[in-house]
Design a protein around this motif. Structure first.
Motif, PDB file in Angstrom:
ATOM      1  N   VAL A  47      -2.523  12.477 -13.676  1.00 22.07           N
ATOM      2  CA  VAL A  47      -2.133  11.426 -12.741  1.00 22.07           C
ATOM      3  C   VAL A  47      -3.234  10.363 -12.707  1.00 22.07           C
ATOM      4  O   VAL A  47      -4.413  10.681 -12.680  1.00 22.07           O
ATOM      5  CB  VAL A  47      -1.947  12.022 -11.330  1.00 22.07           C
TER       6      VAL A  47
ATOM      7  N   TYR B 232       2.063   1.762  -3.459  1.00 25.97           N
ATOM      8  CA  TYR B 232       0.944   2.176  -4.312  1.00 25.97           C
ATOM      9  C   TYR B 232       0.620   3.658  -4.093  1.00 25.97           C
ATOM     10  O   TYR B 232       0.454   4.426  -5.045  1.00 25.97           O
ATOM     11  CB  TYR B 232      -0.278   1.304  -3.991  1.00 25.97           C
ATOM     12  N   LEU B 233       0.571   4.063  -2.819  1.00 24.19           N
ATOM     13  CA  LEU B 233       0.162   5.437  -2.509  1.00 24.19           C
ATOM     14  C   LEU B 233       1.262   6.454  -2.808  1.00 24.19           C
ATOM     15  O   LEU B 233       0.980   7.636  -2.978  1.00 24.19           O
ATOM     16  CB  LEU B 233      -0.253   5.536  -1.032  1.00 24.19           C
TER      17      LEU B 233
ATOM     18  N   ILE C  37     -10.161   3.545  -0.571  1.00 23.58           N
ATOM     19  CA  ILE C  37      -9.702   2.682   0.520  1.00 23.58           C
ATOM     20  C   ILE C  37     -10.628   1.490   0.717  1.00 23.58           C
ATOM     21  O   ILE C  37     -10.193   0.398   1.077  1.00 23.58           O
ATOM     22  CB  ILE C  37      -9.563   3.498   1.838  1.00 23.58           C
TER      23      ILE C  37
ATOM     24  N   MET D 130      -5.327  16.540  -7.057  1.00 28.01           N
ATOM     25  CA  MET D 130      -4.625  15.709  -8.045  1.00 28.01           C
ATOM     26  C   MET D 130      -4.878  16.264  -9.446  1.00 28.01           C
ATOM     27  O   MET D 130      -5.990  16.616  -9.785  1.00 28.01           O
ATOM     28  CB  MET D 130      -5.134  14.266  -7.976  1.00 28.01           C
TER      29      MET D 130
ATOM     30  N   MET E 225       0.835  -1.208   0.000  1.00 32.21           N
ATOM     31  CA  MET E 225       0.000   0.000   0.000  1.00 32.21           C
ATOM     32  C   MET E 225       0.867   1.255   0.000  1.00 32.21           C
ATOM     33  O   MET E 225       0.552   2.242  -0.665  1.00 32.21           O
ATOM     34  CB  MET E 225      -0.889   0.039   1.256  1.00 32.21           C
TER      35      MET E 225
ATOM     36  N   MET F 184      -1.312   9.858   4.187  1.00 29.09           N
ATOM     37  CA  MET F 184      -2.265   9.045   3.426  1.00 29.09           C
ATOM     38  C   MET F 184      -2.105   7.557   3.758  1.00 29.09           C
ATOM     39  O   MET F 184      -3.085   6.851   3.994  1.00 29.09           O
ATOM     40  CB  MET F 184      -2.075   9.288   1.916  1.00 29.09           C
TER      41      MET F 184
ATOM     42  N   ARG G 248       2.759   6.914  -5.443  1.00 28.35           N
ATOM     43  CA  ARG G 248       2.513   7.503  -6.760  1.00 28.35           C
ATOM     44  C   ARG G 248       1.630   8.741  -6.669  1.00 28.35           C
ATOM     45  O   ARG G 248       1.614   9.569  -7.562  1.00 28.35           O
ATOM     46  CB  ARG G 248       1.812   6.476  -7.658  1.00 28.35           C
ATOM     47  N   TYR G 249       0.837   8.819  -5.602  1.00 30.05           N
ATOM     48  CA  TYR G 249      -0.113   9.925  -5.461  1.00 30.05           C
ATOM     49  C   TYR G 249       0.368  10.965  -4.451  1.00 30.05           C
ATOM     50  O   TYR G 249      -0.347  11.868  -4.091  1.00 30.05           O
ATOM     51  CB  TYR G 249      -1.487   9.381  -5.044  1.00 30.05           C
TER      52      TYR G 249
ATOM     53  N   PHE H 200      -4.780   5.093   5.551  1.00 34.10           N
ATOM     54  CA  PHE H 200      -5.220   3.832   4.920  1.00 34.10           C
ATOM     55  C   PHE H 200      -5.046   2.662   5.895  1.00 34.10           C
ATOM     56  O   PHE H 200      -5.931   1.832   6.048  1.00 34.10           O
ATOM     57  CB  PHE H 200      -4.416   3.577   3.643  1.00 34.10           C
TER      58      PHE H 200
END
Lengths: 553, 74
Positions: free
Chosen positions: B5, A27-28, B11, B1, A24, A177, A30-31, A181
């Protein structure tokens, strides 16, 4: 006691969880492009996401084990921590305080103190919070390693380092983030992993009513025996509960502790931010159906010689924290044991991640940028946040080793909160609702409140004064002393802040717009029907709160 | 964002994945022991908690995954 045995399938579940949360983090990442993404999760969370994270940041495994053990020791009185010790404060935060916090677009609670008062008050609180967070984080880490060592037989160092490295990896990758999560995943794991213990315990004993009948009468009441401290397990009066826990400690923690309030700052708009603690309040009221029920089940089973159930003892001293792990071992066959242990691990790691994500924000904005590098670029601050995460984890590990060397360190947890949060609540309350409170008043009030709380703690600890001077009672537990000390710290901060403010220079009113009630325009958000307004949900929460207190009176 | 992207999964999708996998493992372990008649020494083992609790987790996980499989968040 023999450690709970883990089989292959239990390891599959535990290792899956570790792999999943590190995945996770990647994955996160990237954001996570900007500093706001890292420190405030991009301010894009819904009220449900922020609300569950708000609760989960507080719902660590230490709390689950400790509160189940405390219920065994004190009975229903422990429910005060979840009901009067939380709900009014959470609703007050959502309804009255959040508009000032959220609308000022601050990044941390010390950030509010800078805008409302001045830089030195911000830095004072920033340092106090950073130290408190690392202490609590280290104690959490120590407790986790202790539990895994005691109940599962894992090596102390390996379990501590494995968890610390995992938390460092995913918080460094994507900041708040990924912390949020994992907090939400932890919330579901705790309910699925531990609520089954309550269900099976109730089935074994017969019913919830039967459990309440079989515990001592003083242990099954919430308020009716609070007039006389000798008649309840916690040795405290209703006044100590209401003023110490229900008012000062509760409001101090839930409305000013950045660890939880940060989750509301990550909400996507003001309505979502106000709904964050209100949604969390419903779940908070439900937690006793795990911890209180399990504690009472353990008590009933321990009283029954035919049950074969007894708490662990270390050198003749009962280990109350063993109640929940022993119930897991009693009811859970293989695979479910893996789930139960994963739920505890998830709780520990989410609590650790919560502390570290709050620490890196306060360090970066309120100490580093404020004191050492005022012109730092956003990119540099993002780098500093990641570096602070790793340094914070390393300091937490060092604190954990220090905690290991001091056997009574766990007693200090509530004491730490009463040093920092209780006086801060007086500062915040006066700052938000009284416009003539001055920067000098806030600063010296905080110094007096924190200093007096710490001094009272030392004075009682080393018997310079009797505990009854603080608690107004000849019988009192350590918990009662914490409640009363918090109350005095709040009162001293409150009085000194007002007193100094009467004689020092006020801030111009133009600088207080949006920060103080009376100088802030009424908040106009998106128009929503009455049944979607935060106030409506707050009233619903209050009704449930009142019904629970009346039912268990 | 920004629009360039790739959008993020909510979640709830990941919560569903965790419940689905863990629930599946627990349900499978319960079924294997039931079929192989492996005796469990835990209290109330005769209620087979792994089967109904694991099944509940699979169901909850499947609902979360299916309702969010195409969802994205900004």
């Amino acid at each position: 006691m023999q450690a709970i045995g883990l089989q292959f399938v239990d390891w599959v579940i535990i290792l899956f969880y570790f792999a999943f949360i590190i995945g996770m983090g990647f994955y996160l990442k990237r954001y996570t492009k900007s500093e706001e993404d890292f420190f405030l999760a991009g301010r894009r969370n819904t009220a449900w996401v922020a609300g569950i994270a708000f609760l989960s940041a507080n719902l660590g495994a230490l709390e689950l084990l400790g509160m189940t053990g405390n219920t065994y020791k004190y009975g229903m009185y422990v429910a005060h921590f979840y009901w009067i010790g939380a709900i009014p404060a959470m609703l007050f935060l959502g309804i009255f305080m959040m508009p000032f916090y959220y609308s000022s677009r601050i990044k941390s609670v010390p950030g509010y103190l800078k805008l409302r008062f001045d830089e030195k008050t911000r830095v004072l609180n920033g340092f106090a919070f950073a130290i408190m967070t690392l202490l609590v984080s280290g104690i959490n880490l120590y407790a986790m390693a202790l539990v895994l060592h005691t109940f599962v037989g894992w090596n102390w160092d390996v379990s501590m380092w494995a968890s610390a490295v995992t938390v460092a990896a995913y918080v460094t990758l994507s900041g708040l983030m990924s912390a949020i999560f994992t907090e939400i995943i932890q919330f579901f794991l705790i309910w699925f992993g531990l609520f089954l213990v309550s269900i099976l315990g109730i089935v074994e004993i017969g019913s919830l009513g039967e459990i309440m009948r079989r515990v001592p009468e003083a242990f099954s009441k919430l308020w009716s025996n609070s007039g006389d401290p000798t008649q309840n397990g916690m040795m405290i009066t209703w006044a100590g509960i209401v003023m110490g826990l229900g008012f000062v400690l509760s409001f101090g923690y839930w409305t000013t502790d950045f660890l939880v309030v940060q989750r509301a700052f990550s909400a996507k708009n003001l309505r979502a931010a106000r709904m964050t603690p209100i949604i969390a309040s419903f779940f908070k009221m439900a937690v006793p159906f795990i911890v209180i029920v399990c504690g009472l089940i353990a008590l009933v089973l321990a009283q029954d010689p035919n049950s074969g159930f007894a708490l662990m003892s270390d050198g003749g001293k009962v280990n109350y924290d063993s109640a929940l792990p022993l119930l897991i071992a009693r009811y859970f066959p293989r695979a479910l044991v893996g789930l139960g242990i994963t739920a505890l691990l998830a709780g520990f790691m989410a609590g650790q991640a919560g502390n570290i994500s709050a620490f890196n924000t306060v360090w970066t904005y309120d100490i580093y940028q404020s004191v050492f590098n005022k012109k730092a670029s956003p990119k540099h601050l993002l780098w500093m946040g990641r570096a602070a995460t790793i340094v914070g984890i390393v300091i937490s590990v060092a604190t954990a080793y220090w905690a290991k060397s001091m056997p009574t360190i766990m007693d200090y947890m509530q004491a730490i909160f009463s040093w920092v949060n209780a006086p801060l609540f007086a500062t915040m309350l006066l700052g938000m609702f009284v416009k003539w409170i001055t920067p000098a008043g806030a600063f010296w009030g905080l110094i007096a409140g924190m200093g007096s709380s710490f001094t009272m703690y030392l004075a009682v600890k080393f018997e310079w004064i009797s505990m009854s001077a603080v608690t107004f009672s000849n019988v009192a537990s350590d918990m009662a002393a914490n409640f009363w000390r918090a109350w005095w710290a709040w009162l001293i901060c409150f009085v000194v802040t007002i007193g100094v403010s009467l004689f020092t220079k006020k801030k111009p009113e133009a600088e207080l717009v949006g920060l103080v009630k009376g100088l802030t325009p009424a908040t106009v958000g998106e128009p929503v029907p009455w049944y979607k307004k935060p106030a409506f949900f707050a009233v619903l929460s209050l009704i449930v709160f009142a019904l629970l207190n009346i039912y268990f009176w | 964002m920004t629009g360039d992207v790739k959008k993020m999964k909510p979640i709830w999708f990941f919560v569903g994945l965790v419940l689905l996998v863990m629930g599946g493992v627990i349900l499978a372990a319960g079924l294997v022991d039931l079929i192989a008649r492996v005796e469990s020494r835990t209290v109330l083992a005769k209620l087979h908690p792994r089967i109904w609790w694991g099944g509940l987790m699979v169901l909850a996980g499947a609902i979360f995954v299916l309702t969010n499989k195409n969802a994205t968040v900004e």
